[in-house]
Motif scaffolding. Structure first.
Motif, PDB file in Angstrom:
ATOM      1  N   SER A   1       4.199  -6.083  15.619  1.00  0.00           N
ATOM      2  CA  SER A   1       3.778  -7.186  14.771  1.00  0.00           C
ATOM      3  C   SER A   1       4.098  -6.841  13.328  1.00  0.00           C
ATOM      4  O   SER A   1       4.063  -5.672  12.942  1.00  0.00           O
ATOM      5  CB  SER A   1       2.287  -7.505  14.950  1.00  0.00           C
ATOM      6  N   VAL A   2       4.410  -7.857  12.565  1.00  0.00           N
ATOM      7  CA  VAL A   2       4.742  -7.673  11.153  1.00  0.00           C
ATOM      8  C   VAL A   2       3.496  -8.002  10.341  1.00  0.00           C
ATOM      9  O   VAL A   2       2.881  -9.063  10.521  1.00  0.00           O
ATOM     10  CB  VAL A   2       5.924  -8.576  10.734  1.00  0.00           C
ATOM     11  N   ALA A   3       3.110  -7.089   9.456  1.00  0.00           N
ATOM     12  CA  ALA A   3       1.922  -7.270   8.626  1.00  0.00           C
ATOM     13  C   ALA A   3       2.085  -8.462   7.707  1.00  0.00           C
ATOM     14  O   ALA A   3       3.179  -8.740   7.217  1.00  0.00           O
ATOM     15  CB  ALA A   3       1.654  -6.005   7.820  1.00  0.00           C
ATOM     16  N   LYS A   4       0.980  -9.129   7.474  1.00  0.00           N
ATOM     17  CA  LYS A   4       0.984 -10.303   6.599  1.00  0.00           C
ATOM     18  C   LYS A   4       0.340  -9.980   5.280  1.00  0.00           C
ATOM     19  O   LYS A   4      -0.486  -9.182   5.143  1.00  0.00           O
ATOM     20  CB  LYS A   4       0.235 -11.448   7.253  1.00  0.00           C
TER      21      LYS A   4
ATOM     22  N   ALA B   1     -20.849  -4.809   2.715  1.00  0.00           N
ATOM     23  CA  ALA B   1     -21.443  -5.256   3.975  1.00  0.00           C
ATOM     24  C   ALA B   1     -21.064  -4.383   5.167  1.00  0.00           C
ATOM     25  O   ALA B   1     -21.775  -4.368   6.165  1.00  0.00           O
ATOM     26  CB  ALA B   1     -21.033  -6.699   4.250  1.00  0.00           C
ATOM     27  N   ASP B   2     -19.961  -3.682   5.087  1.00  0.00           N
ATOM     28  CA  ASP B   2     -19.478  -2.894   6.227  1.00  0.00           C
ATOM     29  C   ASP B   2     -19.925  -1.446   6.136  1.00  0.00           C
ATOM     30  O   ASP B   2     -19.832  -0.824   5.085  1.00  0.00           O
ATOM     31  CB  ASP B   2     -17.941  -2.914   6.288  1.00  0.00           C
ATOM     32  N   PHE B   3     -20.377  -0.931   7.268  1.00  0.00           N
ATOM     33  CA  PHE B   3     -20.627   0.499   7.391  1.00  0.00           C
ATOM     34  C   PHE B   3     -19.688   1.008   8.465  1.00  0.00           C
ATOM     35  O   PHE B   3     -19.773   0.597   9.627  1.00  0.00           O
ATOM     36  CB  PHE B   3     -22.082   0.786   7.769  1.00  0.00           C
ATOM     37  N   LEU B   4     -18.764   1.849   8.093  1.00  0.00           N
ATOM     38  CA  LEU B   4     -17.785   2.394   9.029  1.00  0.00           C
ATOM     39  C   LEU B   4     -18.058   3.879   9.199  1.00  0.00           C
ATOM     40  O   LEU B   4     -17.586   4.701   8.415  1.00  0.00           O
ATOM     41  CB  LEU B   4     -16.363   2.145   8.510  1.00  0.00           C
TER      42      LEU B   4
ATOM     43  N   PHE C   1       3.131  -1.325  17.231  1.00  0.00           N
ATOM     44  CA  PHE C   1       3.705  -1.082  15.912  1.00  0.00           C
ATOM     45  C   PHE C   1       3.266  -2.195  14.965  1.00  0.00           C
ATOM     46  O   PHE C   1       3.411  -3.370  15.290  1.00  0.00           O
ATOM     47  CB  PHE C   1       5.238  -1.046  15.974  1.00  0.00           C
ATOM     48  N   HIS C   2       2.715  -1.808  13.828  1.00  0.00           N
ATOM     49  CA  HIS C   2       2.390  -2.739  12.754  1.00  0.00           C
ATOM     50  C   HIS C   2       3.315  -2.368  11.600  1.00  0.00           C
ATOM     51  O   HIS C   2       3.161  -1.300  11.001  1.00  0.00           O
ATOM     52  CB  HIS C   2       0.935  -2.592  12.324  1.00  0.00           C
ATOM     53  N   SER C   3       4.278  -3.223  11.313  1.00  0.00           N
ATOM     54  CA  SER C   3       5.303  -2.860  10.337  1.00  0.00           C
ATOM     55  C   SER C   3       5.257  -3.733   9.084  1.00  0.00           C
ATOM     56  O   SER C   3       4.577  -4.747   9.040  1.00  0.00           O
ATOM     57  CB  SER C   3       6.689  -2.930  10.971  1.00  0.00           C
ATOM     58  N   ASN C   4       6.011  -3.287   8.084  1.00  0.00           N
ATOM     59  CA  ASN C   4       6.144  -3.954   6.795  1.00  0.00           C
ATOM     60  C   ASN C   4       4.811  -4.004   6.042  1.00  0.00           C
ATOM     61  O   ASN C   4       4.500  -4.969   5.367  1.00  0.00           O
ATOM     62  CB  ASN C   4       6.734  -5.355   6.970  1.00  0.00           C
ATOM     63  N   VAL C   5       4.047  -2.932   6.164  1.00  0.00           N
ATOM     64  CA  VAL C   5       2.744  -2.832   5.525  1.00  0.00           C
ATOM     65  C   VAL C   5       2.938  -2.481   4.049  1.00  0.00           C
ATOM     66  O   VAL C   5       3.503  -1.432   3.737  1.00  0.00           O
ATOM     67  CB  VAL C   5       1.878  -1.766   6.240  1.00  0.00           C
ATOM     68  N   ALA C   6       2.477  -3.351   3.170  1.00  0.00           N
ATOM     69  CA  ALA C   6       2.672  -3.150   1.733  1.00  0.00           C
ATOM     70  C   ALA C   6       1.775  -2.041   1.174  1.00  0.00           C
ATOM     71  O   ALA C   6       2.225  -1.231   0.368  1.00  0.00           O
ATOM     72  CB  ALA C   6       2.419  -4.454   0.987  1.00  0.00           C
TER      73      ALA C   6
ATOM     74  N   ASN D   1      -5.062   0.379   2.241  1.00  0.00           N
ATOM     75  CA  ASN D   1      -5.876  -0.815   2.415  1.00  0.00           C
ATOM     76  C   ASN D   1      -5.717  -1.386   3.829  1.00  0.00           C
ATOM     77  O   ASN D   1      -6.706  -1.755   4.474  1.00  0.00           O
ATOM     78  CB  ASN D   1      -5.512  -1.863   1.366  1.00  0.00           C
ATOM     79  N   TYR D   2      -4.504  -1.451   4.308  1.00  0.00           N
ATOM     80  CA  TYR D   2      -4.253  -1.970   5.656  1.00  0.00           C
ATOM     81  C   TYR D   2      -4.958  -1.107   6.697  1.00  0.00           C
ATOM     82  O   TYR D   2      -5.570  -1.626   7.639  1.00  0.00           O
ATOM     83  CB  TYR D   2      -2.743  -2.009   5.926  1.00  0.00           C
ATOM     84  N   SER D   3      -4.904   0.197   6.527  1.00  0.00           N
ATOM     85  CA  SER D   3      -5.553   1.108   7.474  1.00  0.00           C
ATOM     86  C   SER D   3      -7.058   0.882   7.493  1.00  0.00           C
ATOM     87  O   SER D   3      -7.673   0.873   8.574  1.00  0.00           O
ATOM     88  CB  SER D   3      -5.249   2.560   7.105  1.00  0.00           C
ATOM     89  N   CYS D   4      -7.647   0.687   6.344  1.00  0.00           N
ATOM     90  CA  CYS D   4      -9.092   0.413   6.284  1.00  0.00           C
ATOM     91  C   CYS D   4      -9.438  -0.854   7.051  1.00  0.00           C
ATOM     92  O   CYS D   4     -10.403  -0.883   7.825  1.00  0.00           O
ATOM     93  CB  CYS D   4      -9.553   0.288   4.835  1.00  0.00           C
ATOM     94  N   ARG D   5      -8.668  -1.897   6.852  1.00  0.00           N
ATOM     95  CA  ARG D   5      -8.934  -3.162   7.551  1.00  0.00           C
ATOM     96  C   ARG D   5      -8.712  -3.015   9.056  1.00  0.00           C
ATOM     97  O   ARG D   5      -9.476  -3.558   9.862  1.00  0.00           O
ATOM     98  CB  ARG D   5      -8.066  -4.280   6.971  1.00  0.00           C
ATOM     99  N   LEU D   6      -7.686  -2.262   9.445  1.00  0.00           N
ATOM    100  CA  LEU D   6      -7.414  -2.014  10.860  1.00  0.00           C
ATOM    101  C   LEU D   6      -8.555  -1.222  11.505  1.00  0.00           C
ATOM    102  O   LEU D   6      -9.012  -1.547  12.604  1.00  0.00           O
ATOM    103  CB  LEU D   6      -6.087  -1.259  10.995  1.00  0.00           C
ATOM    104  N   ILE D   7      -9.024  -0.204  10.817  1.00  0.00           N
ATOM    105  CA  ILE D   7     -10.144   0.603  11.313  1.00  0.00           C
ATOM    106  C   ILE D   7     -11.394  -0.268  11.443  1.00  0.00           C
ATOM    107  O   ILE D   7     -12.115  -0.195  12.444  1.00  0.00           O
ATOM    108  CB  ILE D   7     -10.378   1.814  10.391  1.00  0.00           C
ATOM    109  N   ARG D   8     -11.651  -1.098  10.444  1.00  0.00           N
ATOM    110  CA  ARG D   8     -12.810  -1.999  10.494  1.00  0.00           C
ATOM    111  C   ARG D   8     -12.722  -2.927  11.699  1.00  0.00           C
ATOM    112  O   ARG D   8     -13.696  -3.126  12.426  1.00  0.00           O
ATOM    113  CB  ARG D   8     -12.906  -2.807   9.206  1.00  0.00           C
TER     114      ARG D   8
END
Length: 139
Positions: free
Chosen positions: A136-139, A54-57, A6-11, A15-22
């Motif tokens: 984990s709590v998102a930062k 720079a990223d190709f996903l 669980f990744h919680s408190n995601v603002a 954007n968070y999903s993109c970074r997680l996928i990357r």
């Protein structure tokens, strides 16, 4: 049995999903990203193309003929057969019907009160089923 993080408190869930996928892609993980709303998935699709220069996903929708060969698959159909079973990223407030087919699932929970409540209910449900859970709590 599926390991669930669980990744919680995601603002900002998009954007968070993109970074997680990357991050998962950088670890050579094949994944299915689930959201029931096609319009939301379309926004995610566009964001993945423009995340950074720079990223190709490499990603496609589940219905694409190349989905079996593409490491990142976006799906709005929780009952459809998936080409990958390593990681499921759940971006909805519901338990995906097919989550037990995956080795690991990441639940992304926003800071929204309704999303937090639904996340807590899913956490208890998975815990009662005996799944290994981390939080984990998102930062």
């Amino acid at each position: 049995m599926t390991r669930i993080d669980f990744h919680s408190n995601v603002a900002d869930k998009l954007n968070y999903s993109c970074r997680l996928i990357r991050k998962a892609h950088a670890a050579n993980c094949k994944m299915v990203v689930y959201h029931h709303d096609r319009a939301w998935l379309q926004r995610l699709n566009e964001a993945l193309w423009t995340l950074t220069e720079a990223d190709f996903l490499p990603h496609v929708m589940l219905s694409d003929p190349l989905s079996a060969m593409t490491p990142i698959v976006l799906s709005h159909d929780e009952h459809a057969a998936c080409p990958h079973h390593e990681l499921l990223i759940n971006l909805t407030a519901a338990t995906p019907a097919n989550f037990t087919q995956f080795q690991r699932m990441i639940e992304v929970i926003s800071a929204d009160d309704a999303d937090k409540l639904a996340g807590r209910e899913r956490y208890r449900h998975y815990q009662q089923q005996g799944h290994t859970l981390t939080h984990s709590v998102a930062k």
